[in-house]
Design an enzyme around this catalytic site. Structure first.
Site, PDB file in Angstrom:
ATOM      1  CE  LYS A 182      13.899  12.589  16.475  1.00 45.91           C
ATOM      2  NZ  LYS A 182      14.280  12.582  15.028  1.00 45.91           N
ATOM      3  CD  GLU A 258      12.853  -2.573  15.419  1.00 51.33           C
ATOM      4  OE1 GLU A 258      14.013  -3.078  15.416  1.00 51.33           O
ATOM      5  OE2 GLU A 258      12.411  -1.884  14.499  1.00 51.33           O
ATOM      6  CB  CYS A 292      16.322  -3.144  11.982  1.00 54.19           C
ATOM      7  SG  CYS A 292      14.537  -3.387  11.945  1.00 54.19           S
ATOM      8  CD  GLU A 389      21.437  -2.986  12.680  1.00 59.86           C
ATOM      9  OE1 GLU A 389      20.379  -3.344  12.151  1.00 59.86           O
ATOM     10  OE2 GLU A 389      21.545  -1.958  13.371  1.00 59.86           O
TER      11      GLU A 389
END
Length: 489
Positions: A182, A258, A292, A389
């Site tokens: 997906k 992850e 990331c 982040e």
């Protein structure tokens, strides 16, 4: 194959299940937009629970044939896919830029990086070994086999629509596992194009299935409830990862996660400042900062802070921002309007708490979801952007004097994905690298990703590793067979 050809190969946005393009079972679609203009590129089929189950059916049907395929043949198909992606690199890069927004130069780099996973794991496919040895007590022998885990399910993010897919697909196929994928709802077209190319190079029907959707929870829930799905791999936010881990735990599904990052970028007093600025631009601005492992917090020693800030600020202010397909652009739009709103909120929070804008590039006029390259100084410890982040082209600079104090601040995060260190002393650089709580460290390098190296983090940045020799292990189970072997006089 041009972009129109890729659109045709991707079934005009249909699902790819069992080697065939098909609409969603209930006919649902959703729009995919160009971040540079906000205009709709294409309506894409939105998979639902019935489609999710159909994809598992197709993968399960293909399992026996694919895992019994000779490793050499699996390797050949992966090598052919590596070549196919490189042959169509220009078209794939344009497609990435159209749906993701990143500058075309970054999209091209992503395609070549993504293709390398097929080459690396083509070579690993033929190195899956068994072992055979004597039992210490005698009387029997140990036979240890490595076998495919089974049907695997993946959820990938929008920031690297090709590479995040191939980093999972390639080792799974090399190990003998069929996959259901997906992709992110913002960027499904690249994953569909990858599926189309895999079919072209001879991957058997049902071994790779791709389900674009804007109903992710409904699709993933089917996978967690199906006992045939024995491996789940996710790349995305830590918050979403926690939810998926709970679901996986309920059904004892093997997982690789992850998750988020909050990478510190450390500039030591003996660093080559010019090299550090080049590395900072790589670590911060690749993919517009929507990465990331992007440098998120800059800890710069006070002895070099003024020089580094001036040179880094000049480099950031001169970034060429615009539509990713335009010539010379190095910073494209953010992926969507929500991303811009989040980044602006983090900047406003820092400014309200005393930070200052040291440098800022321009913002294009007109449509599109743009945010300018920005450098902030005097960023206080309680600024939210130091603890989450940013996922955008904003670099907060914090000065330091004491190494121990700096490392305490650098490690003061629930995340531990990547870190960066610039030092003129190898011993200092290695000492700091060893003390950083991170799964990956760039020492005098701003670019660290490599398909031949293990990618992953510690703490709440994830579980397991992707890439490298470790990458294929995630898709293999270990079976021990005790073989009766009486002692012969």
């Amino acid at each position: 194959m041009d972009v129109d050809g890729i659109a045709k190969a991707s079934g005009s946005g249909d699902l790819f299940i069992g080697g065939r393009w098909r609409p969603a079972a209930d006919g649902r679609t959703y729009p995919v937009s160009d971040p540079a203009t906000g205009t709709v590129i294409r309506e894409v089929s939105a998979a639902g629970p019935a489609d999710s189950a159909a994809a598992v059916d197709a993968a399960a049907e293909a399992l026996d044939g694919w895992r019994s395929t000779a490793p050499r043949r699996r390797s050949e198909i992966l090598h052919d896919m590596f070549a196919a992606m490189r042959d169509h690199a220009g078209e794939l890069a344009r497609l990435i830029t159209l749906e993701n927004g990143k500058a075309l130069r970054d999209a091209r780099a992503e395609v070549f990086y993504a293709a390398e996973f097929f080459r690396w794991f083509a070579e690993e496919a033929v190195r899956i070994g068994s072992s055979f040895g004597d039992a210490p007590a005698g009387g029997f022998r140990h036979l240890v086999r490595r076998q495919p885990v089974g049907v695997t399910a993946f959820v990938t993010p929008w920031n690297f629509p090709a590479a995040m897919a191939t980093r999972k697909i390639a080792p799974a196929l090399a190990a003998g596992c069929p996959v259901v994928l997906k992709p992110a709802p913002d960027t499904p077209l690249t994953a569909l194009a990858v599926a189309g190319l895999l079919a072209e190079v001879g991957l058997p029907d049902g071994v790779c299935n791709v389900l674009p959707t804007d109903r992710a929870a409904e699709v993933a829930d089917v996978w967690f409830r199906d006992d045939r799905v024995r491996k789940f791999s996710f790349t995305g936010s830590t918050a979403t990862g926690r939810v998926l881990l709970r679901q996986a735990a309920d059904h004892v599904v093997n997982v690789t996660m992850e998750l988020g990052g909050n990478a510190p970028f450390i500039v030591c007093p003996d660093a080559d400042v010019d090299a550090a600025v080049r590395g900072a631009m790589d670590a911060k601005m690749r993919g517009g900062g929507e990465v990331c492992i992007a440098a998120n917090r800059f800890y710069v020693h006070e002895d070099v802070a003024e020089e580094f800030t001036a040179k880094f600020g000049a480099a950031m202010a001169s970034v060429h921002i615009g539509a990713g397909l335009d010539e010379g652009v190095t910073l494209g739009p953010m992926v969507n309007e929500a991303a811009v709103t989040k980044i602006q909120g983090l900047v406003d929070d820092a400014l309200d708490k005393g930070a200052k804008i040291a440098a800022q590039g321009p913002t294009p006029e007109g449509p599109g979801w743009y945010f300018p390259a920005t450098v902030l100084t005097d960023v206080p410890d309680d600024a939210e952007m130091l603890h989450t982040e940013v996922f955008g082209p904003v670099a907060p600079i914090v000065t330091y004097r004491d190494e121990d104090e700096m490392l305490a601040r650098a490690n003061d995060s629930e995340h531990g994905l990547a870190s960066y260190v610039y030092s003129g002393s190898l011993s200092r650089g290695l000492r700091i690298s060893d003390r950083l709580e991170a799964g990956m460290v760039g020492l005098n390098r701003g670019l660290i990703s490599d398909p031949a190296a293990p990618f992953g983090g510690v703490k709440q940045s994830g579980l397991g590793r992707e890439g490298g020799r470790e990458g294929i292990d995630a898709f293999l189970e270990t079976k021990y067979i005790a073989v009766d072997w009486p002692n012969i006089p």
